[in-house]
Scaffold this motif. Structure first.
Motif, PDB file in Angstrom:
ATOM      1  N   THR A   1      44.454  40.285  41.823  1.00  0.00           N
ATOM      2  CA  THR A   1      43.679  40.663  43.085  1.00  0.00           C
ATOM      3  C   THR A   1      44.379  41.997  43.717  1.00  0.00           C
ATOM      4  O   THR A   1      45.276  42.675  42.780  1.00  0.00           O
TER       5      THR A   1
ATOM      6  N   ASN B   1      38.022  35.551  44.432  1.00  0.00           N
ATOM      7  CA  ASN B   1      39.080  35.435  45.134  1.00  0.00           C
ATOM      8  C   ASN B   1      38.890  34.632  46.294  1.00  0.00           C
ATOM      9  O   ASN B   1      39.645  34.437  47.325  1.00  0.00           O
TER      10      ASN B   1
ATOM     11  N   ASN C   1      46.028  43.033  46.274  1.00  0.00           N
ATOM     12  CA  ASN C   1      47.508  43.125  46.821  1.00  0.00           C
ATOM     13  C   ASN C   1      48.172  41.973  46.469  1.00  0.00           C
ATOM     14  O   ASN C   1      49.455  42.160  46.284  1.00  0.00           O
ATOM     15  N   GLY C   2      47.792  40.890  46.417  1.00  0.00           N
ATOM     16  CA  GLY C   2      48.448  39.500  46.285  1.00  0.00           C
ATOM     17  C   GLY C   2      49.055  39.493  45.233  1.00  0.00           C
ATOM     18  O   GLY C   2      50.351  39.177  45.018  1.00  0.00           O
TER      19      GLY C   2
END
Ligand code: 3SL
Length: 245
Positions: free
Chosen positions: A100, A81, A102-103
């Protein structure tokens, strides 16, 4: 006049109506900055998914796979990332499936919205221009960290509000707070974020240069927008971005 509002965590999304709205999903450090960079480097489309196992299945479909958990590249995937991991030509013309911490969650939890745009400082003006054209009520959805508030996504929300404040109404304290915070911090975002939890987390992992990179404003004319089951770059798919040049 349309309105703009800010949701500080995907866990608070139940408090907001998404139907008919444009959501701007943001995870400055680093998921949405990385997605914007991937499109700037010629990625064809991006499939954000929530789970590692689901992401893994995209390898058999000929996609590149990317995964991060707790700041670290997950084992067995092509990419992690870091935006710098997408700059050597490997994503050009390719579909990237990514998960990922949180995203990607923030994006997928916003699917009830009329439109989802992926925002970062890197494509701030492209996002602001698009929203001004759309004339829908806007909700900025901050990815935060595992359900909790974070500073960097809130600063992005404030930056977007600053650019749209003459064309969008806002009355709620979340939006005002993000604007005030950005106005306090904008002269030197990097110093302002020095003590923030995710900057310290990334620095403990020896991830330094990503932080300054992701705080740059308007580096790319890229507009990732959710279409059916994936993100595409509207600047490539239509003449929209050229109109605002
Ligand atoms: O939480 C996320 O989605 C990631 O962006 C976190 S990290 O910057 O890769 O650690």
């Amino acid at each position: 006049m349309p309105s703009i509002d800010v949701c500080y965590s995907p866990e608070l999304l139940h408090l907001y109506e998404l139907q008919g709205k444009a959501v701007v999903a943001v995870d400055i450090l680093r998921a949405t900055s990385t997605m914007v960079t991937a499109f700037a480097q010629g990625a064809r489309d991006i499939v954000p998914v929530m789970e590692l196992e689901e992401c893994r299945t995209y390898a058999a479909k000929g996609c590149l796979t990317a995964a991060e958990r707790d700041g670290v590249k997950a084992e067995g995937f092509d990419l992690g990332n870091s935006p710098f991991g997408y700059m050597q030509g490997q994503v050009e013309g390719r579909t990237v499936a990514i998960t990922t911490t949180n995203g990607t969650r923030a994006i997928r939890m916003s699917e009830a919205a009329a439109e989802i745009v992926v925002g970062a400082f890197l494509n701030l003006q492209a996002v602001a221009d698009h929203l001004a054209r759309l004339q829908l009520d806007v909700l900025v959805v901050c990815a935060g960290w595992k359900g909790k508030f974070n500073l960097e996504d809130t600063l992005f929300a404030g930056a977007l509000v600053e650019r749209l404040q003459d064309r969008f109404a806002f009355e709620n304290d979340a939006t005002l707070a993000s604007l005030y915070l950005y106005q306090t911090a904008k002269a030197d975002l990097l110093s302002f974020l020095r003590q923030s939890s995710h900057v310290r987390r990334l620095e403990r992992l020896e991830i330094h240069k990503d932080i300054g990179f992701c705080l740059q404003h308007d580096l790319y004319q890229v507009l990732p927008v959710w279409k059916h089951d994936r993100l595409v770059d509207l600047c490539v798919m239509s003449s929209e971005c050229r109109m605002s040049d």
